[in-house]
Design a protein around this motif. Structure first.
Motif, PDB file in Angstrom:
ATOM      1  N   THR A  61     -58.872   9.062 -47.737  1.00 22.85           N
ATOM      2  CA  THR A  61     -59.745   9.891 -46.582  1.00 22.85           C
ATOM      3  C   THR A  61     -60.982   9.265 -46.172  1.00 22.85           C
ATOM      4  O   THR A  61     -61.287   8.132 -46.812  1.00 22.85           O
ATOM      5  N   VAL A  62     -61.450   9.809 -44.875  1.00 19.56           N
ATOM      6  CA  VAL A  62     -62.467   9.162 -44.243  1.00 19.56           C
ATOM      7  C   VAL A  62     -63.614   9.171 -45.138  1.00 19.56           C
ATOM      8  O   VAL A  62     -64.496   8.087 -45.230  1.00 19.56           O
ATOM      9  N   GLU A  63     -63.952  10.192 -45.825  1.00 19.65           N
ATOM     10  CA  GLU A  63     -65.027  10.302 -46.880  1.00 19.65           C
ATOM     11  C   GLU A  63     -64.903   9.417 -47.955  1.00 19.65           C
ATOM     12  O   GLU A  63     -66.099   8.779 -48.215  1.00 19.65           O
ATOM     13  N   GLU A  64     -63.700   9.133 -48.267  1.00 16.92           N
ATOM     14  CA  GLU A  64     -63.831   8.084 -49.664  1.00 16.92           C
ATOM     15  C   GLU A  64     -64.089   6.642 -49.111  1.00 16.92           C
ATOM     16  O   GLU A  64     -64.647   5.920 -49.615  1.00 16.92           O
ATOM     17  N   TYR A  65     -63.388   6.312 -48.016  1.00 18.48           N
ATOM     18  CA  TYR A  65     -63.778   5.179 -47.240  1.00 18.48           C
ATOM     19  C   TYR A  65     -65.212   4.955 -46.871  1.00 18.48           C
ATOM     20  O   TYR A  65     -65.598   3.603 -47.278  1.00 18.48           O
ATOM     21  N   LEU A  69     -67.930   1.988 -47.503  1.00 18.34           N
ATOM     22  CA  LEU A  69     -68.890   1.127 -46.532  1.00 18.34           C
ATOM     23  C   LEU A  69     -70.067   1.514 -46.313  1.00 18.34           C
ATOM     24  O   LEU A  69     -71.028   0.859 -46.190  1.00 18.34           O
ATOM     25  N   LEU A  70     -70.247   2.880 -45.801  1.00 15.70           N
ATOM     26  CA  LEU A  70     -71.518   3.281 -45.528  1.00 15.70           C
ATOM     27  C   LEU A  70     -72.254   3.437 -46.859  1.00 15.70           C
ATOM     28  O   LEU A  70     -73.867   3.154 -46.592  1.00 15.70           O
ATOM     29  N   ASP A  71     -71.908   3.664 -47.963  1.00 14.49           N
ATOM     30  CA  ASP A  71     -72.630   3.689 -49.167  1.00 14.49           C
ATOM     31  C   ASP A  71     -73.192   2.081 -49.358  1.00 14.49           C
ATOM     32  O   ASP A  71     -74.534   2.153 -49.801  1.00 14.49           O
ATOM     33  N   ARG A  72     -72.607   1.238 -49.106  1.00 11.23           N
ATOM     34  CA  ARG A  72     -73.146  -0.327 -49.228  1.00 11.23           C
ATOM     35  C   ARG A  72     -74.123  -0.609 -48.245  1.00 11.23           C
ATOM     36  O   ARG A  72     -75.138  -1.326 -48.626  1.00 11.23           O
ATOM     37  N   LEU A  73     -74.088  -0.069 -46.991  1.00 10.39           N
ATOM     38  CA  LEU A  73     -74.912  -0.257 -45.980  1.00 10.39           C
ATOM     39  C   LEU A  73     -76.267   0.491 -46.207  1.00 10.39           C
ATOM     40  O   LEU A  73     -77.190  -0.438 -46.013  1.00 10.39           O
ATOM     41  N   TYR A  74     -76.253   1.501 -46.702  1.00 11.30           N
ATOM     42  CA  TYR A  74     -77.524   2.162 -46.730  1.00 11.30           C
ATOM     43  C   TYR A  74     -78.159   1.630 -48.160  1.00 11.30           C
ATOM     44  O   TYR A  74     -79.179   1.865 -48.285  1.00 11.30           O
TER      45      TYR A  74
END
Length: 620
Positions: A222-226, A253-258
């Motif tokens: 899902t987009v959320e998982e990604y 991806l967003l988790d790692r960016l932030y």
């Protein structure tokens, strides 16, 4: 004398006028006024009328001088600029401090995902990788700079911790977080790419491990998982075996960016050096990132490259994008730093723009060759490590992404080498949609619109010895691209900026020209009034002073029927007689019996008449 002057409504003030006698014909015979004292014989009512006028004209001139001086002071001091500097000073309690601490602007993060539409055909080697852009998936970002700590007065610094939180915005998004997407297995492809220089046995072991963990080259998520994290067996294993390298067991991806955000940042508050206001001094206690500088000292022929990498690694003098320097020029170069980009980004002037109806701004964009390998800050890495040499338009970011071979580019491979768009399908670069820029109000240094657009790409080397990663060999695979932007300022902030940079300078110029014009007119009017009064007073004085050139002289004897008279031309005298005891002309001003004849050289001569005779002087 008083009786005589009273006939003409004239009263004299000043020195006392001696009494006069009157002859048979009613003419005054004895008024004596010393020569040159006519200034004391100005009518009293005229003096009383003139005094308020004089005082008023003096006051008019003084007020005019004061207004002109104020206008000159305004033009030198520039009050509107002083007000703006005070408003934007980064001091605790100031407006700018509140703006900086928690920006009241809507910052949106728009995320576009590249969904793989032909995964099976690609794995079979039948087709090139085909990508379809889906999204945007929109988040609203809130920034708060917490725990601000002002340094000493001489330190000129402010240290703080930036905290960013994001909120899902379904109304602005095109799609749901539960949308299903097919994406490359980043841990699998990345590990295979990292092992491209390793021995055959190492690659065989990795391939065996991938098969054992049943990791697949593509994932259905899902987009959320990604975005925020999904379990991947190979990643979980790597984080267990290599915890100092892989510090996370799930990948989002967003988790790692932030997660890359700095713990603390130190900037110049401008209290000591106003020109350095808002510039970054340190990130996490250091002036450099420790990602790009060379570990070893350079050789003599490598000094230039060494310094270029130090520049890429340094954050000193950059801006965090909230506030920029005031009075920006079109020749300015602005260096911006954000953790996700992992290096300073240099911006240059592009063009003038207008925000709203009349708010001027300068548009800045990244340097055209900023991501090319030929750029000094990129070539310094490329020449030290050939693996860092990427096609134009790509910049290696692997040191900031746990060694994973990630490179950034502009979205849809905009401004990259054409071959990159030929190896995969689905890239449609568009200058308007995929260019990064920031519109800055140059006087205030406040960003009015911002769009920072970057694309993350997975750099794949020779993965032919790892079975499940072999189809990705030597590809640059787009993963996602993001648009972090501010579309507009809130009305209250926009009104303040408009007041500071548009309205206030106009009002100041109106005040300067208005005050100077009014002051000048008042000074001219005062001068004109004084000049007119001077002319009037001069005419009055001339009317009461004996003139040195008489147009006519009449001598009158009160003791007989025969009168003597003397017509006068200039200072040349002739004598004659006049019967009936009449004056040649009407007496208009005053009478004197002390006249002394003047000789041709204007020196006093003997008395013209005897004491028994009278002299009436007629002044015309």
């Amino acid at each position: 004398m008083r009786t005589f002057l009273g006939r003409f409504g004239v009263r004299c003030v000043g020195r006392r006028v001696p009494e006069t006698s009157t002859g048979e014909d009613g003419l005054a015979t004895g008024a004596v006024t010393p020569k040159g004292s006519g200034a004391d014989l100005i009518p009293k009512d005229q003096v009383e009328e003139k005094s308020p006028t004089v005082r008023g004209s003096v006051l008019l001139g003084v007020v005019g001088i004061v207004l002109t001086a104020i206008a000159s002071l305004f033009s030198v001091v520039d009050p509107s600029n002083l007000i703006m500097k005070h408003t934007l000073s980064l001091k605790e309690g100031s407006y700018a401090f509140g703006l900086w601490r928690k920006p009241p602007v809507a910052i949106y993060l728009r995320v576009y995902v590249f969904n793989v539409s032909n995964s099976e055909a690609f794995l079979r080697g039948e087709e090139r990788l085909r990508l379809e852009e889906v999204g945007p998936y929109v988040y609203r970002e809130e920034l708060e700079n917490v725990n601000p700590d002002f340094g000493s007065t001489s330190d000129d610094s402010l240290t703080f911790e930036p905290r960013r939180t994001v909120h899902w915005e379904p109304e602005l998004s095109r799609g749901s977080l539960q949308d299903k997407i097919v994406v490359p297995n980043i841990p699998l492809v990345a590990l295979a790419s990292l092992a491209h220089k390793s021995s055959r046995w190492t690659n065989l072991a990795l391939s065996t491990l991938i098969n054992y963990l049943e990791s697949q080259p593509f994932l259905n998520l899902t987009v959320e998982e990604y975005f925020w994290g999904h379990e991947e067996p190979l990643l979980s294993f790597a984080s267990t075996v290599l915890p100092t390298w892989i510090t996370f067991s799930s990948l989002g991806l967003l988790d790692r960016l932030y997660a890359m955000d700095s713990h603390n940042i130190t900037i110049n508050d401008g209290s000591v050096h106003p020109d350095n206001r808002y510039k970054i001094k340190k990130v996490n206690g250091a002036g450099n990132l420790g990602k790009w500088a060379w570990a070893n000292d350079p050789k003599p022929d490598e000094v230039e490259l060494y310094e270029a990498c130090k520049t890429r690694d340094s954050v000193v003098g950059t801006y965090d994008g909230i506030l920029y320097p005031q009075n920006l020029g079109r020749d300015s170069l602005i260096s911006v730093y954000r953790d996700a980009f992992c290096r300073p980004m240099v911006l240059e002037y592009l063009k003038d723009v207008t925000i709203g109806r009349d708010l001027p701004a300068l548009r800045f964009q990244p340097l055209p060759g900023f991501l090319n390998s030929s750029h000094p800050e990129n070539s310094c890495l490329c020449k030290k490590d050939k693996d860092k040499c990427l096609p134009d338009g790509l910049s290696d970011m692997s040191p900031c992404y746990f060694g994973i071979p990630i490179a950034v580019s502009f979205p849809h491979m905009y401004r990259t080498h054409p071959k990159l768009r030929e190896d995969i399908l689905g890239m449609f670069p568009d200058k308007e949609k995929h260019t990064s820029y920031v519109d800055i109000q140059p006087i205030a240094g406040i960003p009015l619109q911002t769009h920072s657009r970057i694309q993350l790409n997975l750099i794949v080397r020779d993965t032919s010895r790892v079975q499940k990663a072999a189809p990705f060999k030597n590809l640059v695979i787009p993963i996602i691209w993001t648009d972090l932007g501010v579309d507009e300022l809130p009305p209250s902030l926009l009104s303040l900026v408009h007041l500071l940079v548009v309205v206030a300078p106009i009002l100041q110029q109106v005040a300067i020209y208005g005050l100077s014009s009014i002051g000048t007119v008042m000074m001219i009017a005062s001068f004109y009034v004084h000049f007119c009064l001077w002319l009037k007073e001069r005419s009055q004085v001339d009317a009461h002073h004996p003139s040195t050139k008489w147009t006519q002289m009449v001598s009158v004897a009160s003791c007989g029927t025969l009168s003597k008279y003397i017509p006068v031309e200039g200072i040349h005298f002739t004598a004659g007689t006049l019967k009936n005891n009449k004056l040649q002309e009407k007496i208009e001003s005053y009478i004197s019996d002390d006249y002394s004849r003047l000789s041709d050289d204007n020196t006093p001569g003997p008395p013209l008449l005897t004491e028994t005779e009278c002299l009436a002087k007629v002044v015309v």
